[in-house]
Write an enzyme that holds these catalytic residues in place. Sequence first.
Site, PDB file in Angstrom:
ATOM      1  N   THR A 129       0.820  -1.208   0.000  1.00  0.00           N
ATOM      2  CA  THR A 129       0.000   0.000   0.000  1.00  0.00           C
ATOM      3  C   THR A 129       0.857   1.263   0.000  1.00  0.00           C
ATOM      4  OG1 THR A 129      -1.688  -1.190   1.246  1.00  0.00           O
ATOM      5  CG2 THR A 129      -1.841   1.202   1.212  1.00  0.00           C
ATOM      6  N   GLY A 134      -4.769   3.366  -1.868  1.00  0.00           N
ATOM      7  CA  GLY A 134      -5.646   2.372  -1.284  1.00  0.00           C
ATOM      8  C   GLY A 134      -5.462   1.005  -1.903  1.00  0.00           C
ATOM      9  N   THR A 165       2.628  -3.450   8.361  1.00  0.00           N
ATOM     10  CA  THR A 165       2.716  -4.246   9.580  1.00  0.00           C
ATOM     11  C   THR A 165       4.123  -4.817   9.726  1.00  0.00           C
ATOM     12  OG1 THR A 165       0.395  -4.844   9.298  1.00  0.00           O
ATOM     13  CG2 THR A 165       1.688  -6.167  10.838  1.00  0.00           C
ATOM     14  N   PRO A 248      -4.987 -15.522  -1.569  1.00  0.00           N
ATOM     15  CA  PRO A 248      -5.944 -16.413  -0.889  1.00  0.00           C
ATOM     16  C   PRO A 248      -5.487 -16.870   0.491  1.00  0.00           C
ATOM     17  CG  PRO A 248      -5.849 -16.961  -3.212  1.00  0.00           C
ATOM     18  CD  PRO A 248      -4.773 -15.939  -2.964  1.00  0.00           C
ATOM     19  N   GLU A 250      -3.370 -15.289   2.468  1.00  0.00           N
ATOM     20  CA  GLU A 250      -3.410 -14.113   3.338  1.00  0.00           C
ATOM     21  C   GLU A 250      -4.829 -13.872   3.841  1.00  0.00           C
ATOM     22  OE1 GLU A 250      -2.833  -9.244   3.107  1.00  0.00           O
ATOM     23  OE2 GLU A 250      -1.833 -10.522   1.631  1.00  0.00           O
ATOM     24  N   GLY A 371      -5.789  -6.416   4.149  1.00  0.00           N
ATOM     25  CA  GLY A 371      -5.877  -7.644   3.371  1.00  0.00           C
ATOM     26  C   GLY A 371      -6.891  -7.578   2.253  1.00  0.00           C
ATOM     27  N   GLY A 372      -7.430  -6.398   1.996  1.00  0.00           N
ATOM     28  CA  GLY A 372      -8.503  -6.212   1.023  1.00  0.00           C
ATOM     29  C   GLY A 372      -9.794  -5.893   1.752  1.00  0.00           C
TER      30      GLY A 372
END
Length: 387
Positions: A129, A134, A165, A248, A250, A371-372
């Site tokens: 990001t 975004g 993170t 997937p 994640e 994570g979306g």
Amino acid sequence: MKRTLYESDHEDFRQAFRSFVEKEIVPNETGWEHDGVVARDLFTTAGANGFLGIDVPEQYGGGGVPDFRFNAVISEELMRSGAAAAGLGLTLHNDIVLPYLLAYCTEEQKQRWLPGVVSGEKILAIAMTEPGIGSDLASMSTTAIRGTDEQGEHYVVNGAKTFITNGINADLVVVAVKTDPSQKHKGMSLLVLERGMEGFERGRNLDKLGQHAQDTAELSFTDVRVPVENLLGDDEGQGFLQLVANLPQERLSIAVAAVAAARTALTQTLEYVKERKAFGSPIGSFQNSKFVLAELDTEIDFAEHYVDDCVRALNAGELTAVDASKAKYWCTELQGRVVDKCLQLHGGYGYMNEYPIAKAYADARITRIYGGTTEIMKEVIGRGLGL
């Protein structure tokens, strides 16, 4: 309904990790929340106890067991402890970043990085990001321009990332860059930047609504010289496909944690409503309390079994992007509903930080975003319907 996902090895592992959490994480959480970052020795202690790199082949020091059920146990126990934010960096390290190294590293890169990843001496992060874009990763502006000088071939990286993170603690950061700025998706590549590279700077450790023990940072890159040997994959331009392939897992990791957090909030609230009295009776005896908790217990049961099936599918190499998006969307929204209703049942005490439900409420809000976002998950699901 009884869950059948785990076998005796996983339950033995659960007991060992639960003891680790109670000894190494829970007593230190308050201090780490104040500092905004966990101590680095949490990772080395986790590594020494076999809780990092479970799926890394044994020749690099790992457990050699590619079974995501062990990862799920770690997430569940972190959520059960109430100190989940302090352990979030461990799950990011294991579940989200490590798969990129296992899938795309050359043999030389594996030998160079994986032993330290397993021991916890090399903490992992991933930087996708950027400020202002975004979820639109294809519009990223961080560039990696290839060149040659007297020291050999290298990339020069310039740009910035945010909401990273493990951003403060990380030693190896998988960075999404544009190796061909003239292209969108086809111009993206993944580079591994290492602590100490000149021009690689860490900005603010961001002040967040919740998850205060987890370091979430801004990163900046100013003419950072990165050897071409740090490219992930066989060639440039594969970054977007690499991200798509790993998303997937994640998203499943987030779903596992979300439904476990919901279960923990429900368990804590059941204990509270059985003890707390109003009008001379435990508040759990009131019809509204029963109905709310019955609804939540049912929804969590359904979610647990769907997520368990997703874990089985991941282990079999069959988890689709659509199914993982369903898990992430549903479980994080469920987590939000559960902690909100559980806080309501605590009354005024639920708003007090001394009660775990208050912290759970603040910590839960981000899971519908990272994570979306939920909206992106629905978009993926909708495309799967041919829309």
